[in-house]
Structure formats: structure tokens, C-alpha cells
Design a protein around this motif. Structure first.
Motif, mmCIF file in Angstrom:
data_model
loop_
_atom_site.group_PDB
_atom_site.id
_atom_site.type_symbol
_atom_site.label_atom_id
_atom_site.label_comp_id
_atom_site.label_asym_id
_atom_site.label_seq_id
_atom_site.Cartn_x
_atom_site.Cartn_y
_atom_site.Cartn_z
ATOM 1 N N LYS A 145 0.805 -1.356 -0.118
ATOM 2 C CA LYS A 145 -0.112 -0.103 0.121
ATOM 3 C C LYS A 145 0.842 1.229 -0.045
ATOM 4 C CE LYS A 145 -4.153 -2.022 2.345
ATOM 5 N NZ LYS A 145 -4.822 -1.854 3.386
ATOM 6 N N LEU A 146 1.943 1.148 0.683
ATOM 7 C CA LEU A 146 2.850 2.241 0.907
ATOM 8 C C LEU A 146 3.491 2.596 -0.466
ATOM 9 C CD1 LEU A 146 4.565 4.458 2.302
ATOM 10 C CD2 LEU A 146 5.920 2.793 3.169
ATOM 11 N N ARG A 147 4.028 1.207 -1.205
ATOM 12 C CA ARG A 147 4.807 1.635 -2.499
ATOM 13 C C ARG A 147 3.763 2.166 -3.589
ATOM 14 N NH1 ARG A 147 7.098 -3.760 -5.159
ATOM 15 N NH2 ARG A 147 4.787 -4.258 -5.443
ATOM 16 N N ASN A 148 2.294 1.633 -3.636
ATOM 17 C CA ASN A 148 1.423 2.363 -4.456
ATOM 18 C C ASN A 148 1.037 3.589 -4.141
ATOM 19 O OD1 ASN A 148 0.717 -0.074 -6.254
ATOM 20 N ND2 ASN A 148 -0.378 -1.106 -4.549
ATOM 21 N N PHE A 149 1.095 4.012 -2.912
ATOM 22 C CA PHE A 149 1.088 5.631 -2.743
ATOM 23 C C PHE A 149 2.095 6.444 -3.057
ATOM 24 C CE2 PHE A 149 2.859 8.921 0.129
ATOM 25 C CZ PHE A 149 1.840 9.846 0.179
ATOM 26 N N MET A 150 3.308 5.836 -3.287
ATOM 27 C CA MET A 150 4.489 6.359 -3.631
ATOM 28 C C MET A 150 4.304 6.589 -5.343
ATOM 29 S SD MET A 150 7.939 5.496 -1.578
ATOM 30 C CE MET A 150 7.413 3.609 -1.032
ATOM 31 N N TYR A 151 3.783 5.486 -5.982
ATOM 32 C CA TYR A 151 3.496 5.442 -7.437
ATOM 33 C C TYR A 151 2.614 6.547 -7.499
ATOM 34 C CZ TYR A 151 5.587 0.752 -7.956
ATOM 35 O OH TYR A 151 6.384 -0.064 -7.917
ATOM 36 N N GLU A 152 1.461 6.745 -6.693
ATOM 37 C CA GLU A 152 0.585 7.969 -7.116
ATOM 38 C C GLU A 152 1.194 9.276 -6.802
ATOM 39 O OE1 GLU A 152 -2.925 10.382 -4.461
ATOM 40 O OE2 GLU A 152 -1.701 8.662 -3.515
ATOM 41 N N ILE A 153 2.069 9.399 -6.058
ATOM 42 C CA ILE A 153 2.639 10.821 -5.981
ATOM 43 C C ILE A 153 3.479 11.314 -7.120
ATOM 44 C CG2 ILE A 153 4.066 12.264 -4.358
ATOM 45 C CD1 ILE A 153 1.189 11.620 -3.568
ATOM 46 N N SER A 154 4.421 9.913 -7.531
ATOM 47 C CA SER A 154 5.058 10.127 -8.695
ATOM 48 C C SER A 154 4.290 10.413 -9.865
ATOM 49 C CB SER A 154 5.954 8.753 -8.918
ATOM 50 O OG SER A 154 6.833 8.438 -7.845
ATOM 51 N N GLY A 155 3.065 9.877 -10.108
ATOM 52 C CA GLY A 155 2.071 10.102 -11.021
ATOM 53 C C GLY A 155 1.794 11.699 -11.093
ATOM 54 N N GLY B 244 4.145 18.223 -16.818
ATOM 55 C CA GLY B 244 3.933 17.953 -17.954
ATOM 56 C C GLY B 244 4.194 16.646 -18.827
ATOM 57 N N ASN B 245 4.536 15.444 -17.785
ATOM 58 C CA ASN B 245 5.025 14.213 -18.504
ATOM 59 C C ASN B 245 3.796 13.537 -18.398
ATOM 60 O OD1 ASN B 245 7.563 15.343 -18.752
ATOM 61 N ND2 ASN B 245 8.176 14.615 -16.600
ATOM 62 N N THR B 246 2.616 13.583 -19.311
ATOM 63 C CA THR B 246 1.278 13.075 -19.113
ATOM 64 C C THR B 246 1.317 11.526 -19.273
ATOM 65 O OG1 THR B 246 0.390 15.243 -19.797
ATOM 66 C CG2 THR B 246 -1.150 13.170 -19.869
ATOM 67 N N LYS B 247 2.152 11.196 -20.225
ATOM 68 C CA LYS B 247 2.168 9.610 -20.508
ATOM 69 C C LYS B 247 2.833 8.860 -19.139
ATOM 70 C CE LYS B 247 3.685 6.426 -23.877
ATOM 71 N NZ LYS B 247 4.555 5.563 -22.963
ATOM 72 N N THR B 248 3.639 9.445 -18.636
ATOM 73 C CA THR B 248 4.386 8.663 -17.661
ATOM 74 C C THR B 248 3.667 8.827 -16.538
ATOM 75 O OG1 THR B 248 6.562 9.178 -18.513
ATOM 76 C CG2 THR B 248 6.558 8.553 -16.172
ATOM 77 N N GLY B 249 3.058 10.226 -16.307
ATOM 78 C CA GLY B 249 2.042 10.099 -14.936
ATOM 79 C C GLY B 249 1.005 9.388 -15.174
ATOM 80 N N LYS B 250 0.379 9.133 -15.976
ATOM 81 C CA LYS B 250 -0.800 8.195 -16.420
ATOM 82 C C LYS B 250 -0.434 6.756 -15.940
ATOM 83 C CE LYS B 250 -4.580 6.992 -19.617
ATOM 84 N NZ LYS B 250 -5.154 7.223 -20.808
ATOM 85 N N THR C 110 -5.593 7.010 -1.596
ATOM 86 C CA THR C 110 -4.925 6.790 -3.029
ATOM 87 C C THR C 110 -5.924 6.408 -4.075
ATOM 88 O OG1 THR C 110 -2.641 6.375 -2.120
ATOM 89 C CG2 THR C 110 -3.251 5.260 -4.313
ATOM 90 N N LEU C 111 -6.715 5.439 -3.661
ATOM 91 C CA LEU C 111 -7.574 4.741 -4.523
ATOM 92 C C LEU C 111 -8.683 5.909 -5.064
ATOM 93 C CD1 LEU C 111 -8.667 2.210 -6.137
ATOM 94 C CD2 LEU C 111 -10.248 1.894 -4.062
ATOM 95 N N THR C 112 -9.265 6.447 -4.122
ATOM 96 C CA THR C 112 -10.075 7.866 -4.539
ATOM 97 C C THR C 112 -9.330 8.860 -5.542
ATOM 98 O OG1 THR C 112 -11.243 7.538 -2.206
ATOM 99 C CG2 THR C 112 -11.338 9.771 -3.470
ATOM 100 N N ARG C 113 -8.330 9.272 -4.942
ATOM 101 C CA ARG C 113 -7.636 10.236 -5.749
ATOM 102 C C ARG C 113 -7.095 9.793 -7.049
ATOM 103 N NH1 ARG C 113 -4.070 12.619 -0.721
ATOM 104 N NH2 ARG C 113 -2.720 11.017 -1.337
ATOM 105 N N GLY C 114 -6.691 8.431 -7.213
ATOM 106 C CA GLY C 114 -6.158 7.700 -8.220
ATOM 107 C C GLY C 114 -7.375 7.538 -9.370
#
Length: 380
Positions: free
Chosen positions: A327-337, A344-350, A367-371
Motif C-alpha cells: 500500500k505504501l509503494r502504491n502510494f508512492m507510485y501515486e505521488i510520482s504520477g 507535463g509528463n502526461t504519459k508517464t504520469g498516467k 490513494t484509490l479515491t484520488r487515483g
């Protein structure tokens, strides 16, 4: 309570008045005054919002809007009455003409006498959680004084110590734009802010404690806070440079693995703080609405800032080495997104957002709500 109070100065823009703000490191405003002498200060109150029929909230921070758009309490009331005030806190709003109001989820109370008192109390049910407002009322009612020395006495008599410490206090001269600031209930040492002069120096964020001499009591209190290591790393970034400091602590994390949980937690806080700082500067001094899941927080504003690059570097390292807490790792993926979208890196962010919510059972609810909301907007 978080002892590391920030103070930040926001010059005027085409659509906002200039202001100074006080708040915790999350950059959420706790108190503020604008260039026209309009001031507000929150007091925690723990209202039970479920018992109130609040259906028309402002989509962002209503008091931030008041600070930027209004000169007087009268102007603010017009704006405030358009929405329900949905907050667990109560806020005092005052202007240089001597007008003031208290705002809480039940409504607006205008000043009826010579003064108005606000404190950390639940006023909806008529119950006071402490005697501090009573003490202030007694002192104000029993005196005709109105000067800094008298007001300091009130602050001293009503400050808190112990688990809930008074972190800082202010006396505001709204007519002249002067703020007298006291740190950690020490009323013998003052930091004086001449708002007009300070605003001429431009936008900046400062640690409030840097304006005061060393205090053993404050230092001891700070060192016991969970954010102390993060704050220490930020101080090193100031002294030794951001690149060198981040590289050093990433190397230390690698060296001490797997016993690096405390350091990794601090590094994550550093990354988040860098994002909050960058957002604050590029958005006229406002808090990071996305972090607080505010509706307007999903409107991604694009900008470039080296602090985002540093944050992404930390997040990349931490997420690549986090295999226990998914869950923590996915949170970090979210913030990286988020960081990539802002730059402006839309593709990578998505891609990061899609990865962060791909397995809902391994995702924090926030994270689920925001993502999910971000992906919905990106897929339009």
C-alpha cells in the motif's frame, strides 16, 4: 502537535491580495493577514458535522479565498454566506476597522461588544472544553487597556503546556500592518513583522523558530516529534546543498538496509515537503489541495521546479526498494504520477497512476479515491 511552524509571504497577484501566513509544514494555513488588514485565525474545535445539514461546501478553502479577495469583514460575509462552512474548526475573522466575526459549521456570529474571543472549544452545544476563553473574557471585561503589554498578559494566562502546547502566539495591529510573534509561550522574546516591508522582499517560506534565539524547552519538544529527522535533513539541504544531501541519505539508506525504516520514512516526508513547497510557491501561497483531496486539487496546474525533480528522485528510490508494504509503494507510485503530471509528463504520469490503483486491495483508500478521479479525468 507539530512544532515546526512555517511563515510564508505571498506578494499580490492580478487576482489576489498580498498576505502573510502561518501554518504547519503541510502548508495549510492556520492564521493569516492580508495587505488590507484582514486577519483570521483557526481554533480546533472537533465539531460533529454529521449532526448538521451541510450540503453546499465551497470546493476549496473558503478562508483562503476570503484572504485573497476581501478587504473587510463586511465583504467576507457576503462570500461566506454563499456556502456552508464545513470544518471541524472555528475561525475568528477581523479587520482594521474593528469588525470581527466567529465562523463555525453552525453559522456566523458577529461581534456584539467591544471584543470577541475565540478558542479551541466546541461552541455549537454551548460547552467549553477549557477555561481559556473565560479567562480572556474576564481580563478584557475588567480592563480598558488595549496595548501590546496587556495583550501579552492575556496570552500568557491562556497559553497551554503539556501534550497540547501553545506553539506560537501573535498580536496583530491590523491598522498598521504589524504582527508581534512569540514562540512556544515565551512572551519575553518577540519577532516583529512589518507586513508592508516584508512583502517588498518577495515570496518566501521561513521557519518561524529561525527568528528566535535557542530555547532548551522548544528544542526538547521538537526533538521528540516524529518529523524531527525530516526537518534535520532539510536543514542540511540548506547548509550543504540539496543534491549532496539527498545523495548522502539515499546512500545511508542503502548502507543500513533493512534497518532503514526510520530513515526511509523521513526521506518520504522530505519528498512530500518538497512537493508542498513547490506547489505553494507556484500557486500564490496556497496549500496543496490534492493532498487534502479538495475538489480543486484535481485540476493539475503545470509548472517546472527543481524541487519536483528531487522529490521524484527520492520516490523512485523508495518505491523500487519497498517490497513489504504494498500500500505504501502504491502510494508512492501515486505521488510520482502527480509529480509527472505537474511537470507535463502526461504519459508517464498516467502510467504511474494506473499502476498505483491496479490492485485495489493493495491500495490505501485515499490513494484509490484520488487515483481513480485522476484516471477518470485523464481518460476523457
Amino acid at each position: 502537535m507539530t512544532p515546526f511552524t512555517r511563515v510564508w509571504y505571498n506578494p499580490s497577484t492580478t487576482d489576489r491580495y498580498a498576505s502573510v501566513c502561518f501554518g504547519a509544514p503541510d502548508m495549510q494555513v492556520a492564521a493569516a493577514m492580508n495587505e488590507h488588514g484582514l486577519f483570521f485565525d483557526y481554533a480546533a474545535a472537533n465539531y460533529d458535522l454529521s449532526k448538521l445539514n451541510l450540503t453546499n461546501p465551497y470546493p476549496g478553502d473558503i478562508m483562503w479565498e476570503v484572504l485573497g479577495k476581501c478587504k473587510t469583514v463586511k465583504e467576507a460575509i457576503v462570500l461566506l454566506k454563499k456556502y456552508d462552512y464545513i470544518s471541524y474548526s472555528q475561525v475568528l475573522l477581523a479587520d482594521k476597522e474593528g469588525n470581527s466575526i466567529l465562523i463555525n459549521p453552525k453559522g456566523i456570529t458577529e461581534k456584539s461588544g467591544d471584543f470577541q474571543v475565540n478558542s479551541n472549544c466546541n461552541m455549537i452545544n454551548g460547552k467549553l472544553s477549557c477555561r481559556r476563553p473565560e479567562i480572556a473574557n474576564e481580563m478584557l471585561s475588567g480592563s480598558k487597556e488595549n496595548n501590546v503589554e496587556f495583550l501579552k498578559k492575556i496570552l500568557d494566562k491562556t497559553h497551554q503546556e503539556g501534550e497540547l502546547n501553545t506553539l506560537y502566539s501573535t498580536i496583530c495591529d491590523l491598522k498598521n500592518g504589524i504582527i508581534y510573534v512569540y514562540l512556544f509561550h515565551d512572551y519575553n522574546t518577540v519577532y516583529t513583522i512589518d507586513l508592508k516591508s516584508e512583502l517588498k522582499k518577495g515570496y518566501r517560506i521561513e521557519n518561524l523558530a529561525d527568528h528566535f534565539p535557542t530555547s532548551f524547552a522548544y528544542e526538547s519538544f521538537s526533538k521528540n516529534n516524529s518529523l524531527y529527522l525530516k526537518e534535520s535533513i532539510f536543514q542540511e539541504m540548506k547548509d550543504k546543498g540539496t543534491d549532496a544531501t539527498i545523495d548522502y541519505y539515499i546512500a545511508e539508506s542503502k548502507k543500513t538496509a533493512p534497518k532503514n525504516e526510520k530513515l526511509n520514512s523521513a526521506l518520504l516526508e522530505v519528498a512530500l515537503q518538497l512537493i508542498k513547497y513547490s506547489w505553494n510557491e507556484h500557486n500564490s501561497g496556497s496549500a496543496w489541495g490534492y493532498w487534502f483531496s479538495k475538489p480543486e486539487g484535481y485540476d493539475i496546474k503545470r509548472y517546472k521546479d527543481n524541487r519536483l525533480t528531487y522529490a521524484e528522485k527520492i520516490l523512485t528510490y523508495l518505491s523500487a526498494n519497498e517490497n513489504k508494504d504494498l500500500k505504501l509503494r502504491n502510494f508512492m507510485y501515486e505521488i510520482s504520477g502527480f509529480v509527472n503530471l505537474v511537470q507535463g509528463n502526461t504519459k508517464t504520469g498516467k502510467e504511474f497512476y494506473a499502476k498505483s490503483i491496479s490492485k485495489p486491495e493493495e491500495v490505501y483508500p485515499v490513494t484509490l479515491t484520488r487515483g481513480t478521479e485522476i484516471m477518470k479525468r485523464l481518460n476523457k
